[in-house]
Write a protein that holds these residues in place. Structure first.
Motif, PDB file in Angstrom:
ATOM      1  N   ALA A  34       0.861  -1.186   0.000  1.00  0.00           N
ATOM      2  CA  ALA A  34       0.000   0.000   0.000  1.00  0.00           C
ATOM      3  C   ALA A  34       0.896   1.234   0.000  1.00  0.00           C
ATOM      4  CB  ALA A  34      -0.910   0.003   1.217  1.00  0.00           C
ATOM      5  N   PHE A  35       0.507   2.213  -0.808  1.00  0.00           N
ATOM      6  CA  PHE A  35       1.290   3.441  -0.936  1.00  0.00           C
ATOM      7  C   PHE A  35       0.381   4.654  -0.840  1.00  0.00           C
ATOM      8  CE2 PHE A  35       3.540   0.226  -3.383  1.00  0.00           C
ATOM      9  CZ  PHE A  35       4.861   0.405  -3.017  1.00  0.00           C
ATOM     10  N   SER A  36       0.881   5.730  -0.232  1.00  0.00           N
ATOM     11  CA  SER A  36       0.152   6.995  -0.233  1.00  0.00           C
ATOM     12  C   SER A  36       1.025   8.137  -0.740  1.00  0.00           C
ATOM     13  CB  SER A  36      -0.366   7.327   1.176  1.00  0.00           C
ATOM     14  OG  SER A  36       0.723   7.468   2.073  1.00  0.00           O
ATOM     15  N   ASP A  37       2.351   8.005  -0.645  1.00  0.00           N
ATOM     16  CA  ASP A  37       3.231   9.099  -1.049  1.00  0.00           C
ATOM     17  C   ASP A  37       4.503   8.570  -1.694  1.00  0.00           C
ATOM     18  OD1 ASP A  37       4.551  11.492  -1.409  1.00  0.00           O
ATOM     19  OD2 ASP A  37       4.611  12.015   0.706  1.00  0.00           O
ATOM     20  N   LEU A  38       4.632   8.826  -2.999  1.00  0.00           N
ATOM     21  CA  LEU A  38       5.832   8.444  -3.745  1.00  0.00           C
ATOM     22  C   LEU A  38       6.553   9.680  -4.268  1.00  0.00           C
ATOM     23  CD1 LEU A  38       4.370   5.467  -5.824  1.00  0.00           C
ATOM     24  CD2 LEU A  38       5.635   5.368  -3.664  1.00  0.00           C
ATOM     25  N   SER A  39       6.217  10.834  -3.721  1.00  0.00           N
ATOM     26  CA  SER A  39       6.764  12.086  -4.244  1.00  0.00           C
ATOM     27  C   SER A  39       8.285  12.108  -4.158  1.00  0.00           C
ATOM     28  CB  SER A  39       6.170  13.282  -3.497  1.00  0.00           C
ATOM     29  OG  SER A  39       6.464  13.206  -2.120  1.00  0.00           O
ATOM     30  N   GLY A  40       8.889  12.568  -5.253  1.00  0.00           N
ATOM     31  CA  GLY A  40      10.326  12.741  -5.312  1.00  0.00           C
ATOM     32  C   GLY A  40      11.136  11.470  -5.470  1.00  0.00           C
ATOM     33  N   ILE A  41      10.487  10.322  -5.607  1.00  0.00           N
ATOM     34  CA  ILE A  41      11.202   9.046  -5.733  1.00  0.00           C
ATOM     35  C   ILE A  41      11.252   8.652  -7.212  1.00  0.00           C
ATOM     36  CG2 ILE A  41      11.242   6.613  -5.061  1.00  0.00           C
ATOM     37  CD1 ILE A  41       9.645   7.403  -2.557  1.00  0.00           C
ATOM     38  N   ASP A  42      12.372   8.090  -7.640  1.00  0.00           N
ATOM     39  CA  ASP A  42      12.513   7.602  -9.010  1.00  0.00           C
ATOM     40  C   ASP A  42      12.283   6.097  -9.046  1.00  0.00           C
ATOM     41  OD1 ASP A  42      13.184  10.172  -9.766  1.00  0.00           O
ATOM     42  OD2 ASP A  42      15.328   9.763  -9.972  1.00  0.00           O
ATOM     43  N   PHE A  43      11.390   5.653  -9.937  1.00  0.00           N
ATOM     44  CA  PHE A  43      11.136   4.231 -10.155  1.00  0.00           C
ATOM     45  C   PHE A  43      11.476   3.922 -11.607  1.00  0.00           C
ATOM     46  CE2 PHE A  43       8.404   5.348  -6.618  1.00  0.00           C
ATOM     47  CZ  PHE A  43       8.646   4.309  -5.727  1.00  0.00           C
ATOM     48  N   ILE A  44      12.411   3.001 -11.791  1.00  0.00           N
ATOM     49  CA  ILE A  44      12.885   2.654 -13.124  1.00  0.00           C
ATOM     50  C   ILE A  44      12.826   1.136 -13.275  1.00  0.00           C
ATOM     51  CG2 ILE A  44      14.851   2.777 -14.717  1.00  0.00           C
ATOM     52  CD1 ILE A  44      15.779   5.195 -12.828  1.00  0.00           C
ATOM     53  N   ASP A  45      12.133   0.683 -14.318  1.00  0.00           N
ATOM     54  CA  ASP A  45      12.054  -0.746 -14.620  1.00  0.00           C
ATOM     55  C   ASP A  45      11.548  -1.549 -13.422  1.00  0.00           C
ATOM     56  OD1 ASP A  45      12.249  -2.933 -16.314  1.00  0.00           O
ATOM     57  OD2 ASP A  45      14.359  -3.297 -15.889  1.00  0.00           O
ATOM     58  N   CYS A  46      10.422  -1.131 -12.875  1.00  0.00           N
ATOM     59  CA  CYS A  46       9.826  -1.784 -11.697  1.00  0.00           C
ATOM     60  C   CYS A  46       8.446  -2.334 -12.023  1.00  0.00           C
ATOM     61  CB  CYS A  46       9.698  -0.787 -10.546  1.00  0.00           C
ATOM     62  SG  CYS A  46      11.259  -0.203  -9.874  1.00  0.00           S
ATOM     63  N   ILE A  47       7.975  -3.211 -11.162  1.00  0.00           N
ATOM     64  CA  ILE A  47       6.633  -3.778 -11.256  1.00  0.00           C
ATOM     65  C   ILE A  47       5.904  -3.510  -9.938  1.00  0.00           C
ATOM     66  CG2 ILE A  47       5.271  -5.895 -11.468  1.00  0.00           C
ATOM     67  CD1 ILE A  47       7.618  -7.088 -13.073  1.00  0.00           C
ATOM     68  N   PHE A  48       4.670  -3.038 -10.041  1.00  0.00           N
ATOM     69  CA  PHE A  48       3.768  -2.917  -8.897  1.00  0.00           C
ATOM     70  C   PHE A  48       2.639  -3.902  -9.166  1.00  0.00           C
ATOM     71  CE2 PHE A  48       5.974   1.092  -9.006  1.00  0.00           C
ATOM     72  CZ  PHE A  48       6.142   1.450  -7.676  1.00  0.00           C
ATOM     73  N   GLN A  49       2.499  -4.910  -8.318  1.00  0.00           N
ATOM     74  CA  GLN A  49       1.475  -5.929  -8.533  1.00  0.00           C
ATOM     75  C   GLN A  49       0.581  -6.044  -7.308  1.00  0.00           C
ATOM     76  OE1 GLN A  49       2.996  -9.643  -9.999  1.00  0.00           O
ATOM     77  NE2 GLN A  49       1.146 -10.759  -9.430  1.00  0.00           N
ATOM     78  N   ASP A  50      -0.731  -6.003  -7.543  1.00  0.00           N
ATOM     79  CA  ASP A  50      -1.725  -6.127  -6.470  1.00  0.00           C
ATOM     80  C   ASP A  50      -1.525  -5.073  -5.385  1.00  0.00           C
ATOM     81  OD1 ASP A  50      -2.975  -8.441  -7.628  1.00  0.00           O
ATOM     82  OD2 ASP A  50      -1.295  -9.630  -6.885  1.00  0.00           O
ATOM     83  N   CYS A  51      -1.152  -3.863  -5.780  1.00  0.00           N
ATOM     84  CA  CYS A  51      -0.890  -2.793  -4.822  1.00  0.00           C
ATOM     85  C   CYS A  51      -2.070  -1.837  -4.714  1.00  0.00           C
ATOM     86  CB  CYS A  51       0.368  -2.016  -5.222  1.00  0.00           C
ATOM     87  SG  CYS A  51       1.882  -2.992  -5.070  1.00  0.00           S
ATOM     88  N   HIS A  52      -2.255  -1.294  -3.523  1.00  0.00           N
ATOM     89  CA  HIS A  52      -3.278  -0.285  -3.288  1.00  0.00           C
ATOM     90  C   HIS A  52      -2.589   1.074  -3.318  1.00  0.00           C
ATOM     91  CE1 HIS A  52      -6.201   2.259  -1.273  1.00  0.00           C
ATOM     92  NE2 HIS A  52      -7.097   1.372  -1.662  1.00  0.00           N
ATOM     93  N   MET A  53      -2.965   1.892  -4.326  1.00  0.00           N
ATOM     94  CA  MET A  53      -2.293   3.165  -4.547  1.00  0.00           C
ATOM     95  C   MET A  53      -3.291   4.293  -4.776  1.00  0.00           C
ATOM     96  SD  MET A  53       0.630   1.577  -7.065  1.00  0.00           S
ATOM     97  CE  MET A  53       1.938   2.766  -6.778  1.00  0.00           C
ATOM     98  N   SER A  54      -4.482   4.157  -4.230  1.00  0.00           N
ATOM     99  CA  SER A  54      -5.498   5.188  -4.430  1.00  0.00           C
ATOM    100  C   SER A  54      -5.030   6.520  -3.867  1.00  0.00           C
ATOM    101  CB  SER A  54      -6.817   4.779  -3.781  1.00  0.00           C
ATOM    102  OG  SER A  54      -7.391   3.718  -4.507  1.00  0.00           O
ATOM    103  N   ASN A  55      -5.245   7.570  -4.638  1.00  0.00           N
ATOM    104  CA  ASN A  55      -4.867   8.941  -4.273  1.00  0.00           C
ATOM    105  C   ASN A  55      -3.383   9.080  -3.931  1.00  0.00           C
ATOM    106  OD1 ASN A  55      -7.515  10.076  -4.552  1.00  0.00           O
ATOM    107  ND2 ASN A  55      -8.037   8.939  -2.697  1.00  0.00           N
ATOM    108  N   VAL A  56      -2.561   8.217  -4.493  1.00  0.00           N
ATOM    109  CA  VAL A  56      -1.127   8.268  -4.221  1.00  0.00           C
ATOM    110  C   VAL A  56      -0.539   9.583  -4.728  1.00  0.00           C
ATOM    111  CG1 VAL A  56      -0.448   7.075  -6.371  1.00  0.00           C
ATOM    112  CG2 VAL A  56       1.039   6.969  -4.362  1.00  0.00           C
ATOM    113  N   ASN A  57       0.353  10.165  -3.950  1.00  0.00           N
ATOM    114  CA  ASN A  57       1.036  11.397  -4.331  1.00  0.00           C
ATOM    115  C   ASN A  57       2.254  11.008  -5.164  1.00  0.00           C
ATOM    116  OD1 ASN A  57       2.422  13.803  -4.540  1.00  0.00           O
ATOM    117  ND2 ASN A  57       2.548  14.186  -2.345  1.00  0.00           N
TER     118      ASN A  57
END
Length: 187
Positions: A34-57
Motif C-alpha cells: 500500500a502506498f500513499s506518497d511516492l513524491s520525489g522518488i525515481d522508479f525505473i524498470d519496476c513492477i507494482f502488482q496487487d498494490c493499493h495506490m489510491s490517491n497516491v502522491n
C-alpha cells in the motif's frame, strides 16, 4: 520494458505507515503493498502488482518503464509526476478518476483496465496501446488520440472536433460515442 529475473521483491508492506526510502528504485517488484506518497522518488524498470495506490502522491516522481498489474490507482494524479522518460503499462488496473492531464502517454499501454471518470485533457496518447478498457465518463479534450485502437474498448465519449483522432480505430457499433456532442439519435 526490459524484465529479468533479478528483480528485488518487496511484499506485504504498508508504505502508508512507513514511507519508502527517498532516492531511486531500479528493478524492484512491489507485491501487495500500500502506498500513499511516492513524491520525489525515481522508479525505473519496476513492477507494482496487487498494490493499493489510491490517491497516491506522485509529485516529482519518475515513472520509467513501470508495470502496474492489478493495482488500484483511483484518483492518482500522474500530471504531477516527472515528464522525462514517462512510460507505464497498466494491466487489469482500476484507474477511476486518475489524472493524465497534459501527460505524454505514447509509450504507455492500458490493458483490461477500468478508467471511469479519468482526465486525459491535453494528453498525448498517440501510439499508446489500448485494449479492452472501460472509459465511462472519461474526459478527452484537446487530446491526441491519433492511431489509438479503441475497437476493443467501450463507454468512451470523444468529441472528434475537440480531439485529434486521425487514424484512430473504432467499431462501427461504438460510433455513437463520437457523435454525442451533436445531440442526434442513432438507431
Amino acid at each position: 520494458m526490459t524484465r529479468n529475473n533479478s528483480l528485488e521483491v518487496l511484499s506485504n508492506i504498508d508504505f502508508t505507515i512507513r514511507q519508502p526510502d527517498q532516492g531511486s528504485y531500479e528493478q524492484y517488484k512491489f507485491v501487495n503493498c500500500a502506498f500513499s506518497d511516492l513524491s520525489g522518488i525515481d522508479f525505473i524498470d519496476c513492477i507494482f502488482q496487487d498494490c493499493h495506490m489510491s490517491n497516491v502522491n506522485v509529485k516529482n516522481c519518475k515513472i520509467s518503464d513501470i508495470a502496474f498489474i492489478n493495482c488500484k490507482l483511483t484518483g492518482a494524479n500522474f500530471f504531477e509526476s516527472k515528464e522525462f522518460a514517462f512510460a507505464a503499462s497498466f494491466e487489469s488496473c482500476i484507474l477511476d478518476y486518475a489524472i493524465f492531464d497534459r501527460k505524454k502517454l505514447n509509450k504507455s499501454a492500458f490493458n483490461n483496465c477500468k478508467i471511469h471518470g479519468a482526465d486525459f485533457t491535453q494528453a498525448d496518447l498517440s501510439k499508446c496501446k489500448v485494449h479492452n478498457c472501460d472509459f465511462w465518463d472519461a474526459v478527452f479534450y484537446n487530446t491526441n488520440l491519433a492511431g489509438v485502437d479503441f475497437s476493443t474498448s467501450k463507454n468512451f465519449t470523444i468529441d472528434p472536433t475537440a480531439n485529434s483522432i486521425r487514424k484512430a480505430k473504432f467499431l462501427s457499433s461504438d460510433l455513437a460515442g463520437l457523435l454525442t456532442k451533436f445531440d442526434i439519435i442513432i438507431k
